[in-house]
Design a protein around this motif. Structure first.
Motif, PDB file in Angstrom:
ATOM      1  N   GLU A 188      40.921  58.186  20.351  1.00 29.90           N
ATOM      2  CA  GLU A 188      40.649  59.129  19.198  1.00 29.90           C
ATOM      3  C   GLU A 188      41.687  59.468  17.269  1.00 29.90           C
ATOM      4  O   GLU A 188      40.479  59.315  16.885  1.00 29.90           O
ATOM      5  N   ASP A 189      41.984  59.042  17.792  1.00 30.57           N
ATOM      6  CA  ASP A 189      43.286  58.842  16.322  1.00 30.57           C
ATOM      7  C   ASP A 189      42.637  57.369  15.657  1.00 30.57           C
ATOM      8  O   ASP A 189      42.318  57.418  14.060  1.00 30.57           O
ATOM      9  N   VAL A 190      41.833  56.014  16.164  1.00 28.97           N
ATOM     10  CA  VAL A 190      41.243  55.187  15.579  1.00 28.97           C
ATOM     11  C   VAL A 190      39.565  55.570  15.687  1.00 28.97           C
ATOM     12  O   VAL A 190      39.542  55.525  14.266  1.00 28.97           O
ATOM     13  N   LEU A 191      39.179  56.348  15.667  1.00 29.93           N
ATOM     14  CA  LEU A 191      37.869  56.709  15.268  1.00 29.93           C
ATOM     15  C   LEU A 191      38.160  58.067  14.300  1.00 29.93           C
ATOM     16  O   LEU A 191      37.561  57.874  13.391  1.00 29.93           O
ATOM     17  N   ILE A 192      39.279  58.184  14.293  1.00 27.66           N
ATOM     18  CA  ILE A 192      39.471  59.201  13.066  1.00 27.66           C
ATOM     19  C   ILE A 192      39.350  58.804  11.721  1.00 27.66           C
ATOM     20  O   ILE A 192      39.045  58.476  10.756  1.00 27.66           O
ATOM     21  N   ARG A 193      40.547  57.627  11.913  1.00 25.83           N
ATOM     22  CA  ARG A 193      40.554  56.903  10.864  1.00 25.83           C
ATOM     23  C   ARG A 193      39.536  55.243  10.078  1.00 25.83           C
ATOM     24  O   ARG A 193      39.331  55.333   9.506  1.00 25.83           O
ATOM     25  N   THR A 194      38.798  55.681  11.126  1.00 28.08           N
ATOM     26  CA  THR A 194      37.237  54.309  10.987  1.00 28.08           C
ATOM     27  C   THR A 194      36.519  54.914  11.639  1.00 28.08           C
ATOM     28  O   THR A 194      35.468  55.186  10.105  1.00 28.08           O
ATOM     29  N   THR A 195      35.738  55.053  12.452  1.00 30.40           N
ATOM     30  CA  THR A 195      34.111  55.161  12.564  1.00 30.40           C
ATOM     31  C   THR A 195      34.132  56.520  12.508  1.00 30.40           C
ATOM     32  O   THR A 195      33.188  56.237  11.576  1.00 30.40           O
ATOM     33  N   MET A 196      34.454  57.658  12.596  1.00 33.91           N
ATOM     34  CA  MET A 196      33.844  58.986  12.442  1.00 33.91           C
ATOM     35  C   MET A 196      34.103  59.040  10.739  1.00 33.91           C
ATOM     36  O   MET A 196      33.010  60.087  10.351  1.00 33.91           O
ATOM     37  N   SER A 234      31.127  59.748   8.877  1.00 34.32           N
ATOM     38  CA  SER A 234      30.528  61.115   7.662  1.00 34.32           C
ATOM     39  C   SER A 234      30.736  60.453   5.946  1.00 34.32           C
ATOM     40  O   SER A 234      29.964  61.005   5.367  1.00 34.32           O
ATOM     41  N   THR A 235      31.359  59.060   5.579  1.00 31.49           N
ATOM     42  CA  THR A 235      30.675  58.863   3.626  1.00 31.49           C
ATOM     43  C   THR A 235      29.275  58.503   4.010  1.00 31.49           C
ATOM     44  O   THR A 235      28.911  58.698   3.228  1.00 31.49           O
ATOM     45  N   ALA A 236      28.838  57.755   4.831  1.00 30.33           N
ATOM     46  CA  ALA A 236      27.513  57.571   4.722  1.00 30.33           C
ATOM     47  C   ALA A 236      26.699  58.700   4.899  1.00 30.33           C
ATOM     48  O   ALA A 236      25.691  58.876   3.802  1.00 30.33           O
ATOM     49  N   LEU A 237      27.034  59.734   5.346  1.00 29.10           N
ATOM     50  CA  LEU A 237      26.471  60.548   5.295  1.00 29.10           C
ATOM     51  C   LEU A 237      26.418  61.420   4.098  1.00 29.10           C
ATOM     52  O   LEU A 237      25.462  62.148   3.247  1.00 29.10           O
ATOM     53  N   ARG A 238      27.231  61.841   3.020  1.00 25.87           N
ATOM     54  CA  ARG A 238      27.083  61.666   1.817  1.00 25.87           C
ATOM     55  C   ARG A 238      26.607  61.688   1.083  1.00 25.87           C
ATOM     56  O   ARG A 238      26.253  61.587   0.141  1.00 25.87           O
ATOM     57  N   THR A 274      17.641  68.548  -3.082  1.00 25.87           N
ATOM     58  CA  THR A 274      18.080  70.140  -3.233  1.00 25.87           C
ATOM     59  C   THR A 274      18.981  70.909  -2.095  1.00 25.87           C
ATOM     60  O   THR A 274      19.987  72.108  -2.814  1.00 25.87           O
ATOM     61  N   ASP A 275      19.396  70.543  -1.071  1.00 25.27           N
ATOM     62  CA  ASP A 275      20.533  70.730  -1.300  1.00 25.27           C
ATOM     63  C   ASP A 275      21.835  70.151  -1.622  1.00 25.27           C
ATOM     64  O   ASP A 275      21.796  69.508  -2.346  1.00 25.27           O
ATOM     65  N   VAL A 276      22.924  71.454  -1.790  1.00 19.24           N
ATOM     66  CA  VAL A 276      24.289  71.478  -1.483  1.00 19.24           C
ATOM     67  C   VAL A 276      25.671  70.656  -0.827  1.00 19.24           C
ATOM     68  O   VAL A 276      25.168  70.347   0.756  1.00 19.24           O
ATOM     69  N   ALA A 277      26.251  70.114  -1.685  1.00 19.81           N
ATOM     70  CA  ALA A 277      27.321  69.990  -0.499  1.00 19.81           C
ATOM     71  C   ALA A 277      27.594  70.577   0.574  1.00 19.81           C
ATOM     72  O   ALA A 277      27.306  69.549   1.386  1.00 19.81           O
ATOM     73  N   GLN A 278      27.810  71.680   1.035  1.00 20.43           N
ATOM     74  CA  GLN A 278      26.990  72.658   1.874  1.00 20.43           C
ATOM     75  C   GLN A 278      26.249  72.167   3.288  1.00 20.43           C
ATOM     76  O   GLN A 278      26.988  72.423   3.929  1.00 20.43           O
ATOM     77  N   ASP A 279      25.703  71.700   2.568  1.00 22.19           N
ATOM     78  CA  ASP A 279      24.931  71.519   3.977  1.00 22.19           C
ATOM     79  C   ASP A 279      24.517  69.930   4.228  1.00 22.19           C
ATOM     80  O   ASP A 279      24.358  69.872   5.238  1.00 22.19           O
ATOM     81  N   ILE A 280      25.602  68.954   3.321  1.00 23.16           N
ATOM     82  CA  ILE A 280      25.494  67.406   4.456  1.00 23.16           C
ATOM     83  C   ILE A 280      26.135  67.958   5.817  1.00 23.16           C
ATOM     84  O   ILE A 280      27.639  68.482   5.589  1.00 23.16           O
ATOM     85  N   ALA A 281      26.105  67.147   6.897  1.00 14.99           N
ATOM     86  CA  ALA A 281      26.076  67.146   7.708  1.00 14.99           C
ATOM     87  C   ALA A 281      27.790  66.027   7.669  1.00 14.99           C
ATOM     88  O   ALA A 281      27.569  65.300   6.691  1.00 14.99           O
ATOM     89  N   LEU A 323      25.579  53.191  12.500  1.00 18.02           N
ATOM     90  CA  LEU A 323      24.636  53.383  12.925  1.00 18.02           C
ATOM     91  C   LEU A 323      24.023  54.693  14.056  1.00 18.02           C
ATOM     92  O   LEU A 323      22.948  55.887  13.189  1.00 18.02           O
ATOM     93  N   ALA A 324      24.429  54.311  14.798  1.00 13.43           N
ATOM     94  CA  ALA A 324      23.334  55.604  16.132  1.00 13.43           C
ATOM     95  C   ALA A 324      23.970  57.360  15.798  1.00 13.43           C
ATOM     96  O   ALA A 324      23.543  58.257  15.942  1.00 13.43           O
ATOM     97  N   LEU A 325      25.669  57.281  15.572  1.00 17.49           N
ATOM     98  CA  LEU A 325      25.837  58.235  15.164  1.00 17.49           C
ATOM     99  C   LEU A 325      25.363  58.783  13.480  1.00 17.49           C
ATOM    100  O   LEU A 325      25.207  60.182  13.360  1.00 17.49           O
ATOM    101  N   TRP A 326      25.204  58.369  12.584  1.00 19.64           N
ATOM    102  CA  TRP A 326      24.760  57.950  11.679  1.00 19.64           C
ATOM    103  C   TRP A 326      23.839  59.277  12.021  1.00 19.64           C
ATOM    104  O   TRP A 326      22.906  60.324  11.051  1.00 19.64           O
ATOM    105  N   TRP A 327      22.644  58.467  12.739  1.00 22.74           N
ATOM    106  CA  TRP A 327      21.217  59.149  12.599  1.00 22.74           C
ATOM    107  C   TRP A 327      21.340  60.008  13.147  1.00 22.74           C
ATOM    108  O   TRP A 327      20.351  60.981  12.960  1.00 22.74           O
ATOM    109  N   LEU A 328      21.969  60.484  14.193  1.00 19.40           N
ATOM    110  CA  LEU A 328      21.624  61.786  15.203  1.00 19.40           C
ATOM    111  C   LEU A 328      22.294  62.621  14.348  1.00 19.40           C
ATOM    112  O   LEU A 328      21.732  63.957  14.544  1.00 19.40           O
ATOM    113  N   HIS A 329      22.795  62.494  13.472  1.00 18.35           N
ATOM    114  CA  HIS A 329      23.683  63.898  12.589  1.00 18.35           C
ATOM    115  C   HIS A 329      22.861  63.511  11.475  1.00 18.35           C
ATOM    116  O   HIS A 329      22.460  64.861  10.659  1.00 18.35           O
TER     117      HIS A 329
END
Length: 361
Positions: free
Chosen positions: A86-94, A98-102, A111-118, A297-303
């Motif tokens: 999980e230490d690796v996931l926090i620093r890399t994949t996740m 999250s950056t790609a989602l933003r 029309t969404d605001v920052a608080q709407d973003i997954a 890609l799969a995690l991004w898609w789900l979110h």
């Protein structure tokens, strides 16, 4: 620097990990996890379907996405427990997802605001119970949109669970293990009974396993003859003493709200759910490059799907049906198309874009 695309960013390789020191043994068991009716292949969850739904936004030119700084050290890449993974996931994949989602969210939903973003956060940030809640009773990861909250944190729109490949996987050999079904039971309970969300996942150093939950379809005649699965608190307590944990540990967790029926549940929970088949798809950790469904890609898609209806149903329209809703990029002010998945808009620049892509992760 030349522009890139979210597709290239999310198709980049995951870190190479050293798992030679990983612990082995049995998977955690909890008698209160719901039984899995059956396991089936999630046929719709593939690269072709993803591109039909979100190809436009994934191929939209964007400024270069900064690399992880500093890079992982040799020690950080050595995995021994779930926590070290999980230490690796926090620093890399996740963080990368999250950056790609933003970046993608305002391109799809102007029309969404920052608080709407997954985004992906630790499971402790999405709770139904108190701060003293036992950490075995909520997922390791949470899909969070800050505009959706509970009394004690955020709603978990896409629960995720961490496992070690040395203990669990979806290979033929892994399926021979007597405890192979347990992580599926665990994530099904988190998605179904706890959070009422149809999507979730299990991630290991070898693969990402995405799942979709469904309700059992019961005919009207059969429904009259069978009772609803309603386990009282006393019954849950009795079953919990069958677990592999000590009696003292079990007792301390009985007041945890996340797996109990009662007033702690919001309307989106399903305390008495009857499950249909559990659909799943495995994506290798090593997947990378063009025309391949990768872990990121799969995690991004789900979110990205957390924008839409997440309620658990007997059946769902296929992902392909969404592609018929995608329209050409609308002109500015075309609000009717603003909520269609995968549609490119001319949105307000995101914080990332305003900084010219130079933000350090």
């Amino acid at each position: 620097m030349a522009n890139t695309t979210l597709l290239k960013h999310l198709a980049s390789p995951n870190p190479s990990l050293d798992c030679t020191r990983c612990t082995t043994g049995a998977n955690t068991v909890n008698a209160r996890w719901d039984d899995v009716t059956s396991l089936e292949d999630w046929k719709d969850f593939n690269y072709e379907t993803l591109m039909k739904s979100y190809g436009q936004v994934l191929q939209q030119p964007i400024p270069p996405v900064p690399e992880i700084t500093p890079p992982l050290s040799t020690l950080e890449k050595q995995i021994s427990t779930e926590n070290t993974f999980e230490d690796v996931l926090i620093r890399t994949t996740m963080l990368e997802v999250s950056t790609a989602l933003r970046i993608a969210w305002p391109l799809c939903y102007s029309t969404d605001v920052a608080q709407d973003i997954a985004e992906i956060g630790r499971g402790a940030k999405a709770r139904r119970g108190t701060a003293e809640e036992d950490d075995r009773y909520y997922p390791d990861w949470a899909g969070i949109r800050q505009n959706q909250v509970t009394d004690f944190g955020y709603k978990n729109l896409c629960p995720g669970e961490t496992k070690l490949a040395s203990k669990w996987g979806t290979s033929d050999a892994d399926q021979e293990r007597t405890d192979h079904i347990l992580p599926f039971r665990q994530i099904q309970t988190y998605c179904g009974r706890q959070w009422g969300s149809r999507y979730g996942y299990i991630i290991t150093p070898a693969e990402l396993v995405v799942v979709r939950i469904s309700k059992e379809l019961i005919g009207p005649g059969l429904a009259v003859l069978r009772s609803v699965r309603d386990m009282s608190q006393q019954a849950r307590t009795q079953r919990a003493h069958e677990r592999t944990f000590s009696e003292g540990t079990i007792s301390s967790g009985m007041n945890a709200m996340s797996l109990d029926t009662g007033s702690s549940y919001n309307d989106d929970a399903n305390p008495n759910i009857e499950y249909g088949p559990l659909l799943y798809k495995s994506i290798p950790w090593s997947a990378e490059g063009d025309d391949v469904l990768t872990v990121k890609l799969a995690l991004w898609w789900l979110h990205m799907e957390t924008k839409h209806d997440l309620s658990i149903q007997h059946s769902y329209p296929s992902f392909q049906s969404k592609s018929s809703q995608i329209k050409p990029p609308p002109s500015i002010g075309d609000s009717e198309a603003s909520q269609q998945p995968g549609v490119i808009h001319n949105p307000r620049p995101t914080q990332y874009q305003r900084k010219g892509g130079k933000k350090t992760l």
